[in-house]
Design a protein around this motif. Structure first.
Motif, PDB file in Angstrom:
ATOM      1  N   ILE A  17       1.027  -1.236   0.059  1.00 57.09           N
ATOM      2  CA  ILE A  17       0.069   0.066  -0.175  1.00 57.09           C
ATOM      3  C   ILE A  17       0.776   1.414  -0.031  1.00 57.09           C
ATOM      4  CG2 ILE A  17      -1.770   1.113   1.152  1.00 57.09           C
ATOM      5  CD1 ILE A  17      -2.690  -1.602   2.259  1.00 57.09           C
ATOM      6  N   LEU A  18       2.084   1.263   0.863  1.00 57.22           N
ATOM      7  CA  LEU A  18       2.874   2.314   0.872  1.00 57.22           C
ATOM      8  C   LEU A  18       3.403   2.635  -0.568  1.00 57.22           C
ATOM      9  CD1 LEU A  18       4.778   1.485   4.101  1.00 57.22           C
ATOM     10  CD2 LEU A  18       3.728   3.649   3.530  1.00 57.22           C
ATOM     11  N   ARG A  19       3.772   1.489  -1.271  1.00 60.12           N
ATOM     12  CA  ARG A  19       4.307   1.974  -2.780  1.00 60.12           C
ATOM     13  C   ARG A  19       3.249   2.487  -3.582  1.00 60.12           C
ATOM     14  NH1 ARG A  19       7.149  -4.151  -2.831  1.00 60.12           N
ATOM     15  NH2 ARG A  19       9.222  -3.456  -2.021  1.00 60.12           N
ATOM     16  N   ALA A  20       1.858   2.117  -3.491  1.00 66.83           N
ATOM     17  CA  ALA A  20       0.966   2.668  -4.362  1.00 66.83           C
ATOM     18  C   ALA A  20       0.863   4.209  -4.075  1.00 66.83           C
ATOM     19  CB  ALA A  20      -0.270   2.100  -4.218  1.00 66.83           C
ATOM     20  N   CYS A  21       0.930   4.369  -2.590  1.00 68.15           N
ATOM     21  CA  CYS A  21       0.724   5.876  -2.188  1.00 68.15           C
ATOM     22  C   CYS A  21       1.996   6.654  -2.748  1.00 68.15           C
ATOM     23  CB  CYS A  21       0.652   5.865  -0.540  1.00 68.15           C
ATOM     24  SG  CYS A  21      -0.848   5.160   0.066  1.00 68.15           S
ATOM     25  N   ARG A  22       3.114   6.098  -2.632  1.00 67.85           N
ATOM     26  CA  ARG A  22       4.272   6.772  -3.206  1.00 67.85           C
ATOM     27  C   ARG A  22       4.119   7.160  -4.808  1.00 67.85           C
ATOM     28  NH1 ARG A  22       7.255   8.795  -0.059  1.00 67.85           N
ATOM     29  NH2 ARG A  22       9.139   7.930   0.881  1.00 67.85           N
ATOM     30  N   GLU A  23       3.815   6.259  -5.379  1.00 66.64           N
ATOM     31  CA  GLU A  23       3.579   6.384  -6.703  1.00 66.64           C
ATOM     32  C   GLU A  23       2.619   7.239  -7.505  1.00 66.64           C
ATOM     33  OE1 GLU A  23       3.313   2.546  -8.845  1.00 66.64           O
ATOM     34  OE2 GLU A  23       5.207   1.699  -7.884  1.00 66.64           O
ATOM     35  N   VAL A  24       1.484   7.442  -6.477  1.00 66.18           N
ATOM     36  CA  VAL A  24       0.564   8.422  -6.784  1.00 66.18           C
ATOM     37  C   VAL A  24       0.720   9.777  -5.989  1.00 66.18           C
ATOM     38  CG1 VAL A  24      -0.920   6.935  -7.602  1.00 66.18           C
ATOM     39  CG2 VAL A  24      -1.227   7.864  -5.473  1.00 66.18           C
ATOM     40  N   GLY A  25       1.844  10.106  -5.344  1.00 67.86           N
ATOM     41  CA  GLY A  25       2.225  11.320  -4.552  1.00 67.86           C
ATOM     42  C   GLY A  25       1.571  11.583  -3.251  1.00 67.86           C
ATOM     43  N   ILE A  26       1.244  10.483  -2.604  1.00 70.42           N
ATOM     44  CA  ILE A  26       0.264  10.758  -1.465  1.00 70.42           C
ATOM     45  C   ILE A  26       1.380  10.601  -0.220  1.00 70.42           C
ATOM     46  CG2 ILE A  26      -1.348   9.731   0.146  1.00 70.42           C
ATOM     47  CD1 ILE A  26      -3.066   9.189  -2.412  1.00 70.42           C
ATOM     48  N   VAL A 310      -5.001  -1.594  -5.759  1.00 69.28           N
ATOM     49  CA  VAL A 310      -4.790  -0.569  -4.443  1.00 69.28           C
ATOM     50  C   VAL A 310      -4.881   0.971  -5.211  1.00 69.28           C
ATOM     51  CG1 VAL A 310      -3.266   0.338  -2.782  1.00 69.28           C
ATOM     52  CG2 VAL A 310      -3.256  -2.337  -3.280  1.00 69.28           C
ATOM     53  N   LYS A 311      -4.216   1.259  -6.162  1.00 67.95           N
ATOM     54  CA  LYS A 311      -4.421   2.502  -6.927  1.00 67.95           C
ATOM     55  C   LYS A 311      -5.985   2.738  -7.124  1.00 67.95           C
ATOM     56  CE  LYS A 311       0.114   3.310  -8.731  1.00 67.95           C
ATOM     57  NZ  LYS A 311       0.953   3.175  -9.875  1.00 67.95           N
ATOM     58  N   GLU A 312      -6.584   1.871  -7.690  1.00 61.39           N
ATOM     59  CA  GLU A 312      -8.014   1.914  -7.785  1.00 61.39           C
ATOM     60  C   GLU A 312      -8.882   2.366  -6.300  1.00 61.39           C
ATOM     61  OE1 GLU A 312      -9.645   2.400 -10.652  1.00 61.39           O
ATOM     62  OE2 GLU A 312      -7.699   2.146 -11.667  1.00 61.39           O
ATOM     63  N   GLN A 313      -8.531   1.415  -5.528  1.00 60.90           N
ATOM     64  CA  GLN A 313      -8.949   1.757  -4.118  1.00 60.90           C
ATOM     65  C   GLN A 313      -8.937   3.186  -3.817  1.00 60.90           C
ATOM     66  OE1 GLN A 313      -7.015  -1.347  -1.633  1.00 60.90           O
ATOM     67  NE2 GLN A 313      -9.254  -1.519  -1.047  1.00 60.90           N
TER      68      GLN A 313
END
Ligand code: MV4
Length: 500
Positions: A17-26, A310-313
């Motif tokens: 989940i951390l990786r997904a957040c990083r990639e979208v800049g959250i 996860v990015k869709e979530q």
């Protein structure tokens, strides 16, 4: 719209989940227990906060503390991952009350699917096939159960209303043994869930466990990302999952997919979820339950559809509309996942703890490893034993199996016992290769071979001889260190002068 997410979890899923957040800049906030100070999810988070002692009840299940940390750190959303607080209606409600976005479904959907008898009735009324059994909700007394059992017929299953995961479940072969089994099912359900209510279903024998990934946005769009085959499990713990299922043809896929969407719509579902089905050998399928969260095995669906779940979530929780329709979802190849557990397959899958000293991770074409460990990390007995997920993709099912075998060979974990040898044996099993298995396969037909065999002993004897020979050769050339009182430098000098 939120900009900072607290990840209320640990291990590989927190990292995912951390990786997904990083990639979208959250921005990210991690939380950890005293046993997890050195964990990867603490390092990857922008900031991280201590929850408390190692036991989950005192750390990852402390809803109050997690909300407090979210407020203190300015996190305006919480992703619960799986397990822990992910399917707790009260936690989702607490988040809403504090103005924090819960990255998941509404509390009412969690509640409707959390009670298995309610879930069964809700979807049945929406036209979803369920296994013949008790109808309408309410507390069923022993006399009701015994009389309804006669109309359902035997064999049947007693299931816990609050259940899931097989707890409080009993197989009943005839009416004589039923009163005793009702009693023990109620007792188990009461101690596990604090709710002794049970209901009945006809037993579906030799069934497969097949589940559909659902995505639903807040704009009325509900779609499915096809199925995952999850029949390879032991004591209700999944060990291997694959997508698509080798058992499902295009016609069955369409029928089940449509029904899965209907089941999600029946509880006004939003975000990612999973509809579980039992499928018998004649391809009749029945709704089992819905998991109102992200699942462990979500990556295999990501690999065959190209969608980052996860990015869709996150997008859905931010109020965005999905950018594709059902007809845009295609299946590409086969993906397979082996759950790598710190447990000894040669000793009844006993959990194994200790420090990981070596962790050589397979990679290369078509290989993904989602893991939360590294060399130096200590595997404690406090949490579940899954330390990594080895996920492969292949153009065909056969290619995926060959790739999984290659990846399993590359994997080296030293410090704890792992179930890698089990997975290697499974990937060589003819029944597995032929797709001929159901939920009883591992427990009833698949034998883990003895670790020690004659070939191993012979190899060990040859190795020991070689080592002994090598040592003897060294001893004949050099004086052993402890038999010598001069320094190596002096000794070599003398030796060289002597041989001039
Ligand atoms: C069943 C079943 C056969 N018939 N229901 C097990 C856990 C819970 N989620 C439901 N389970 C089952 N329900 C009927 N009517 C067989 C199982 C079952 C099972 C289901 C999915 C995956 C593995 C399983 C292993 C044993 C039993």
């Amino acid at each position: 719209m939120f900009n900072k997410v607290l990840i209320a979890n640990r291990g590989e899923i927190a990292v995912r989940i951390l990786r997904a957040c990083r990639e979208v800049g959250i921005e990210t906030v991690g939380v950890f227990s005293e046993a997890d100070r050195q964990a990867l999810h603490v390092r990857y988070a922008d900031e991280a906060y201590l929850l408390g002692p190692a036991p989950s009840r005192e750390s990852y299940l402390r809803a109050d503390k997690i909300i407090e940390i979210a407020k203190k750190s300015g996190a305006d959303a919480i992703h619960p991952g799986y397990g822990f607080l992910a399917e707790r209606e009260d936690f989702a409600t607490m988040c809403a009350d504090e103005g924090i976005t819960f990255i998941g479904p509404k509390p009412s959907s969690i509640a409707a699917m959390g009670d298995k008898m309610t879930a069964r009735e809700t979807v049945r009324k929406a036209g979803v096939p369920v296994v013949p059994g008790t109808e309408d909700v309410g507390n069923l007394h022993d006399e009701d159960l015994l009389s309804i059992a006669q109309t359902i017929g035997f064999p049947l299953l007693i299931k816990a209303t609050a259940g899931g995961g097989g707890k409080g479940m009993r197989e009943v072969r005839n009416i004589e043994e039923m009163p005793e089994l009702i009693k023990s099912a109620r007792r188990e359900a009461e101690s596990a869930f604090g709710d002794g209510n049970v209901y009945l279903e006809k037993l579906v024998e030799g069934a497969r466990h097949i589940e559909f990934q659902i995505l639903a946005d807040g704009h009325g769009n509900v779609l499915h990302l096809n199925e995952r085959e999850c029949s390879i499990q032991r004591r209700h713990q999944k060990l291997v999952e694959e997508a698509p299922s080798p058992f499902v043809d295009e016609e069955l896929r369409q029928k089940m997919g449509n029904v899965a969407v209907k089941a999600a719509q029946a509880v006004d579902y939003v975000n990612a979820g999973t509809i579980e089905f039992l499928v018998d050998k004649d391809k009749n399928f029945y709704f089992l339950e819905m998991n109102t969260r992200l699942q462990v095995e979500h990556p295999i669906t990501e690999l065959i559809t190209g969608i980052d779940i996860v990015k869709e979530q996150i997008r859905i929780a931010r109020g965005r509309e999905m950018t594709y329709r059902q007809e845009d979802i295609k299946i590409n190849g086969t993906a397979m996942e082996c759950r790598i557990n710190a447990e000894d397959p040669f000793n009844n899958f006993m959990p194994s703890t200790g420090m990981i000293t070596t962790n050589l991770i397979p990679n290369g074409p078509g290989v993904r490893v989602d893991s939360g460990v590294y060399p130096g990390f200590e595997i404690s007995p406090y949490y579940d034993p899954m330390i990594a997920k080895l996920i492969v993709w292949g153009e065909t099912r056969a290619a995926a199996i060959l790739r999984m075998r290659r990846a399993l060979e590359e994997y080296r974990i030293v410090g704890v016992r792992t179930n890698i040898p089990f997975h290697q044996m499974l990937m060589n099993s003819h029944r597995f290769m032929g797709g001929q298995f159901d939920t009883r396969f591992i427990e009833e037909r698949f034998m883990v071979q003895e670790e020690r065999n004659e070939a191993d002993e012979e190899i060990a004897a040859v190795l020991a001889t070689l080592v002994a020979h090598n040592e003897q050769q060294k001893a004949s050339q050099f004086v052993m260190r402890n038999e010598r009182d001069t320094s190596n430098w002096k000794w070599v000098g003398r030796w060289e002068r002597m041989h001039r």
